[in-house]
Design a protein around this motif. Structure first.
Motif, PDB file in Angstrom:
ATOM      1  N   MET A  65      26.268  97.738  62.453  1.00  0.00           N
ATOM      2  CA  MET A  65      27.274  98.526  63.168  1.00  0.00           C
ATOM      3  C   MET A  65      26.932  98.628  64.642  1.00  0.00           C
ATOM      4  SD  MET A  65      28.519 101.457  60.450  1.00  0.00           S
ATOM      5  CE  MET A  65      26.968 101.699  59.567  1.00  0.00           C
ATOM      6  N   ASP A  66      25.647  98.662  64.976  1.00  0.00           N
ATOM      7  CA  ASP A  66      25.247  98.642  66.388  1.00  0.00           C
ATOM      8  C   ASP A  66      25.666  97.336  67.047  1.00  0.00           C
ATOM      9  OD1 ASP A  66      24.097 101.132  66.090  1.00  0.00           O
ATOM     10  OD2 ASP A  66      22.065 100.359  65.792  1.00  0.00           O
ATOM     11  N   ARG A  67      25.656  96.230  66.281  1.00  0.00           N
ATOM     12  CA  ARG A  67      26.070  94.916  66.800  1.00  0.00           C
ATOM     13  C   ARG A  67      27.581  94.713  66.700  1.00  0.00           C
ATOM     14  NH1 ARG A  67      21.817  93.153  63.352  1.00  0.00           N
ATOM     15  NH2 ARG A  67      23.454  92.363  61.961  1.00  0.00           N
ATOM     16  N   LYS A 122      27.794 108.107  50.697  1.00  0.00           N
ATOM     17  CA  LYS A 122      27.808 108.264  52.147  1.00  0.00           C
ATOM     18  C   LYS A 122      28.833 107.317  52.758  1.00  0.00           C
ATOM     19  CE  LYS A 122      24.697 108.690  56.118  1.00  0.00           C
ATOM     20  NZ  LYS A 122      23.283 108.628  56.575  1.00  0.00           N
ATOM     21  N   ILE A 123      29.701 107.880  53.578  1.00  0.00           N
ATOM     22  CA  ILE A 123      30.716 107.103  54.297  1.00  0.00           C
ATOM     23  C   ILE A 123      30.339 107.116  55.776  1.00  0.00           C
ATOM     24  CG2 ILE A 123      33.126 107.043  55.032  1.00  0.00           C
ATOM     25  CD1 ILE A 123      33.851 108.244  52.310  1.00  0.00           C
ATOM     26  N   VAL A 124      30.195 105.932  56.358  1.00  0.00           N
ATOM     27  CA  VAL A 124      29.871 105.820  57.781  1.00  0.00           C
ATOM     28  C   VAL A 124      31.010 105.073  58.470  1.00  0.00           C
ATOM     29  CG1 VAL A 124      28.182 105.058  59.489  1.00  0.00           C
ATOM     30  CG2 VAL A 124      27.415 105.733  57.205  1.00  0.00           C
ATOM     31  N   VAL A 125      31.506 105.630  59.564  1.00  0.00           N
ATOM     32  CA  VAL A 125      32.623 105.034  60.298  1.00  0.00           C
ATOM     33  C   VAL A 125      32.147 104.662  61.697  1.00  0.00           C
ATOM     34  CG1 VAL A 125      34.956 105.380  61.176  1.00  0.00           C
ATOM     35  CG2 VAL A 125      34.283 106.410  58.993  1.00  0.00           C
ATOM     36  N   ASN A 126      32.336 103.397  62.051  1.00  0.00           N
ATOM     37  CA  ASN A 126      31.932 102.885  63.367  1.00  0.00           C
ATOM     38  C   ASN A 126      33.111 103.029  64.328  1.00  0.00           C
ATOM     39  OD1 ASN A 126      30.472 101.690  65.379  1.00  0.00           O
ATOM     40  ND2 ASN A 126      30.395  99.664  64.453  1.00  0.00           N
ATOM     41  N   GLN A 127      33.263 104.221  64.872  1.00  0.00           N
ATOM     42  CA  GLN A 127      34.471 104.557  65.626  1.00  0.00           C
ATOM     43  C   GLN A 127      34.606 103.779  66.926  1.00  0.00           C
ATOM     44  OE1 GLN A 127      34.993 108.669  67.261  1.00  0.00           O
ATOM     45  NE2 GLN A 127      36.584 108.814  65.706  1.00  0.00           N
ATOM     46  N   GLY A 128      33.476 103.449  67.562  1.00  0.00           N
ATOM     47  CA  GLY A 128      33.542 102.797  68.864  1.00  0.00           C
ATOM     48  C   GLY A 128      34.135 101.409  68.842  1.00  0.00           C
ATOM     49  N   MET A 129      34.115 100.723  67.701  1.00  0.00           N
ATOM     50  CA  MET A 129      34.659  99.360  67.642  1.00  0.00           C
ATOM     51  C   MET A 129      36.148  99.334  67.933  1.00  0.00           C
ATOM     52  SD  MET A 129      32.801  97.231  64.604  1.00  0.00           S
ATOM     53  CE  MET A 129      33.810  95.769  64.906  1.00  0.00           C
ATOM     54  N   ASN A 130      36.872 100.261  67.343  1.00  0.00           N
ATOM     55  CA  ASN A 130      38.307 100.399  67.585  1.00  0.00           C
ATOM     56  C   ASN A 130      38.755 101.687  66.905  1.00  0.00           C
ATOM     57  OD1 ASN A 130      41.326  99.943  66.725  1.00  0.00           O
ATOM     58  ND2 ASN A 130      40.963  98.540  68.407  1.00  0.00           N
ATOM     59  N   ALA A 131      39.253 102.631  67.685  1.00  0.00           N
ATOM     60  CA  ALA A 131      39.567 103.953  67.145  1.00  0.00           C
ATOM     61  C   ALA A 131      40.620 103.872  66.044  1.00  0.00           C
ATOM     62  CB  ALA A 131      40.034 104.882  68.264  1.00  0.00           C
ATOM     63  N   ALA A 132      41.662 103.062  66.250  1.00  0.00           N
ATOM     64  CA  ALA A 132      42.730 102.955  65.252  1.00  0.00           C
ATOM     65  C   ALA A 132      42.233 102.295  63.977  1.00  0.00           C
ATOM     66  CB  ALA A 132      43.916 102.184  65.835  1.00  0.00           C
ATOM     67  N   VAL A 134      29.480 107.020  63.666  1.00  0.00           N
ATOM     68  CA  VAL A 134      28.532 106.411  64.599  1.00  0.00           C
ATOM     69  C   VAL A 134      29.296 105.837  65.782  1.00  0.00           C
ATOM     70  CG1 VAL A 134      26.793 105.941  62.844  1.00  0.00           C
ATOM     71  CG2 VAL A 134      28.533 104.210  63.340  1.00  0.00           C
ATOM     72  N   HIS A 135      28.661 105.860  66.933  1.00  0.00           N
ATOM     73  CA  HIS A 135      29.267 105.401  68.184  1.00  0.00           C
ATOM     74  C   HIS A 135      30.630 106.070  68.401  1.00  0.00           C
ATOM     75  CE1 HIS A 135      26.041 102.529  68.239  1.00  0.00           C
ATOM     76  NE2 HIS A 135      26.434 102.021  67.099  1.00  0.00           N
ATOM     77  N   MET A 184      36.648  91.708  79.426  1.00  0.00           N
ATOM     78  CA  MET A 184      36.478  92.971  80.143  1.00  0.00           C
ATOM     79  C   MET A 184      36.483  94.135  79.174  1.00  0.00           C
ATOM     80  SD  MET A 184      38.854  94.715  83.102  1.00  0.00           S
ATOM     81  CE  MET A 184      38.416  96.323  83.769  1.00  0.00           C
ATOM     82  N   VAL A 185      37.445  94.142  78.251  1.00  0.00           N
ATOM     83  CA  VAL A 185      37.546  95.236  77.276  1.00  0.00           C
ATOM     84  C   VAL A 185      36.313  95.280  76.381  1.00  0.00           C
ATOM     85  CG1 VAL A 185      38.858  96.094  75.296  1.00  0.00           C
ATOM     86  CG2 VAL A 185      40.065  95.261  77.317  1.00  0.00           C
ATOM     87  N   GLU A 186      35.870  94.127  75.906  1.00  0.00           N
ATOM     88  CA  GLU A 186      34.705  94.095  75.025  1.00  0.00           C
ATOM     89  C   GLU A 186      33.438  94.553  75.750  1.00  0.00           C
ATOM     90  OE1 GLU A 186      34.439  90.231  73.325  1.00  0.00           O
ATOM     91  OE2 GLU A 186      36.157  90.518  71.980  1.00  0.00           O
ATOM     92  N   GLY A 187      33.297  94.139  77.005  1.00  0.00           N
ATOM     93  CA  GLY A 187      32.140  94.569  77.778  1.00  0.00           C
ATOM     94  C   GLY A 187      32.155  96.062  78.063  1.00  0.00           C
ATOM     95  N   LEU A 188      33.321  96.591  78.416  1.00  0.00           N
ATOM     96  CA  LEU A 188      33.425  98.027  78.673  1.00  0.00           C
ATOM     97  C   LEU A 188      33.232  98.834  77.394  1.00  0.00           C
ATOM     98  CD1 LEU A 188      36.367  98.273  81.237  1.00  0.00           C
ATOM     99  CD2 LEU A 188      33.958  98.805  81.628  1.00  0.00           C
ATOM    100  N   ARG A 189      33.719  98.316  76.269  1.00  0.00           N
ATOM    101  CA  ARG A 189      33.511  99.017  74.996  1.00  0.00           C
ATOM    102  C   ARG A 189      32.021  99.136  74.686  1.00  0.00           C
ATOM    103  NH1 ARG A 189      36.568  96.062  71.902  1.00  0.00           N
ATOM    104  NH2 ARG A 189      38.387  97.413  72.062  1.00  0.00           N
ATOM    105  N   GLU A 190      31.292  98.065  74.956  1.00  0.00           N
ATOM    106  CA  GLU A 190      29.842  98.094  74.753  1.00  0.00           C
ATOM    107  C   GLU A 190      29.201  99.176  75.623  1.00  0.00           C
ATOM    108  OE1 GLU A 190      26.063  96.824  73.361  1.00  0.00           O
ATOM    109  OE2 GLU A 190      28.032  96.154  72.672  1.00  0.00           O
ATOM    110  N   LEU A 191      29.607  99.233  76.897  1.00  0.00           N
ATOM    111  CA  LEU A 191      29.008 100.191  77.826  1.00  0.00           C
ATOM    112  C   LEU A 191      29.448 101.625  77.535  1.00  0.00           C
ATOM    113  CD1 LEU A 191      29.430  98.127  81.120  1.00  0.00           C
ATOM    114  CD2 LEU A 191      27.291  98.612  79.933  1.00  0.00           C
TER     115      LEU A 191
END
Length: 401
Positions: free
Chosen positions: A98-100, A131-141, A195-196, A345-352
């Motif tokens: 999920m971090d990647r 346990k349910i883990v949601v990686n929210q930072g990848m895409n909120a929707a 997470v994220h 640009m979007v992918e780089g900013l999402r990472e940051l």
């Protein structure tokens, strides 16, 4: 009337119809975005339990088998399922994934799951949990959809465990304690972790997309202005043209720093949560220069006739940037989104924004650097293009070389 015979008046209905048709195509990806095969990790760490005079119990294996059967049935059907279960060995590996940004979420079965399920038939029951883990930072929707599906999966597990408990207790005569009866309504609990997270000052997770239009339009304006100021001049020698193109590149670098630090400074001032000002400003500066370089390269070779290319790229790309790739049709995902410069640009900013605030060498940075280099090379090489350099003949008149 003569005005009605003017060719532009006659052509205006056709032009309007064509423009409406072209820009209506922009709406196609957003009509009914349906997620397909969102990658979700499944972790089964259940160690099972062995009771005296009873066969071993491993509810995690049962759940794992049910998910595998579900995957087989989905692969046999015509429609793709909304999520794709990916089996992962451990919770630690799932979190690294999920971090990647490999997984939108995870469903995890803990080590003591079977042990606690078995305890529900004893006088001292203990409620098992998934346990349910949601990686929210990848895409909120997309993460919201994943959370809903994982909740449904947990409810399904809960219903199956309840049914098995009722059958087991019926064999024992139906006697149960008050605590067992209370747990029977919902024997399996849910532990939900985000997470994220996107936080509260990130335009509901769309901050990376919000920054695209200002930078794209600013870089386009800069490329046009410098083209008019430099490329439209008359040069007496190709060396002058070369020096002018180098100057344009240097000015573009300075403008990139102004745009990058200016935009992030403004975003910070109006309330956006900026994890690392310097790293994000430098990245946006790189983005601006990459866009500026490819726009200047096109203008250097075809002139301002290239402007519609970048306008169409903005309009056709904008609806896709806020969507998860798995929500797009294969055409838009493979033939449009995959090579959009704004995507990086979007992918780089999402990472940051949501994953790692430190600027580092990754795919978005690598691609943007290569785009910038290709653009600069094409701009420099255009100095040697025939028809653009003018030299003096013996009479002193300027002639095209």
């Amino acid at each position: 009337m003569s005005i009605l015979r003017n060719k532009w008046v006659v052509l205006s209905p056709i032009i309007v119809a064509v423009v409406v048709f072209i820009f209506s195509l922009v709406l196609i990806p957003t009509v009914h975005p349906t997620p397909q095969q969102l990658p979700v990790a499944f972790v089964n760490e259940d160690e099972g339990v062995q009771w005296s005079n009873q066969p071993p119990i491993n509810m995690g294996k049962t759940i794992e088998q049910a998910i595998q059967n579900m995957m087989k049935s989905n692969s046999a059907g015509k429609d793709q399922p909304p999520i794709e279960w990916i089996q992962v060995d451990s919770e630690k590996k799932a979190k690294k994934g999920m971090d990647r940004q490999d997984y939108y979420g995870a469903l995890m079965i803990p080590k003591d799951f079977s042990k606690k399920v078995a305890s529900l038939q004893t006088p001292n029951p203990s409620s098992p949990k998934v346990k349910i883990v949601v990686n929210q930072g990848m895409n909120a929707a997309a993460s919201a959809i994943v959370q809903q599906i994982l909740n449904q999966a947990a409810d399904h597990i809960n219903a199956n465990v309840r049914q098995q408990l009722l059958q087991a207790m019926a064999k024992k005569g139906g006697m149960m304690t008050a605590e067992q009866a209370a747990l029977l309504a919902s024997p399996v609990g849910k532990e939900i972790a985000i997470v994220h997270p996107v936080g509260t000052h990130s335009a509901n997770g769309n901050a990376p997309v919000s920054f695209v239009q200002p930078i794209w339009m600013a870089s386009l304006a800069a490329a046009v202005l410098l083209y008019l100021a430099i490329d439209q001049r008359a040069f007496t020698h190709w060396r002058e043209k070369l020096a002018a193109q180098v100057t344009k590149t240097v000015v573009g670098l300075l403008l990139a720093l102004i745009a990058g630090f200016g935009l992030i400074g403004m975003a910070d001032a109006i309330g956006f949560h900026i994890p690392s000002f310097l790293d994000m400003a430098l990245f946006v500066s790189l983005v601006f220069f990459s866009f500026f370089a490819i726009e200047s390269a096109v203008f250097s070779w075809v002139g301002l006739k290239g402007i519609p290319i970048f306008i169409l790229l903005l309009f056709f790309g904008a609806p896709l940037l806020s969507m998860a790739p798995e929500s797009m049709t294969s055409f838009y995902r493979d033939w449009v989104y995959s090579w959009l410069p704004q995507r990086f640009m979007v992918e780089g900013l999402r990472e940051l924004f949501f994953f790692d605030p430190a600027l580092q060498w990754n795919e978005p940075v690598s691609v943007l650097c290569w785009l910038a280099l290709a653009g600069v090379v094409l701009v420099i090489v255009s100095a040697f293009k025939k028809g653009f350099v003018q030299e003096s003949d013996e009479s002193g008149k300027l002639t095209r070389s």
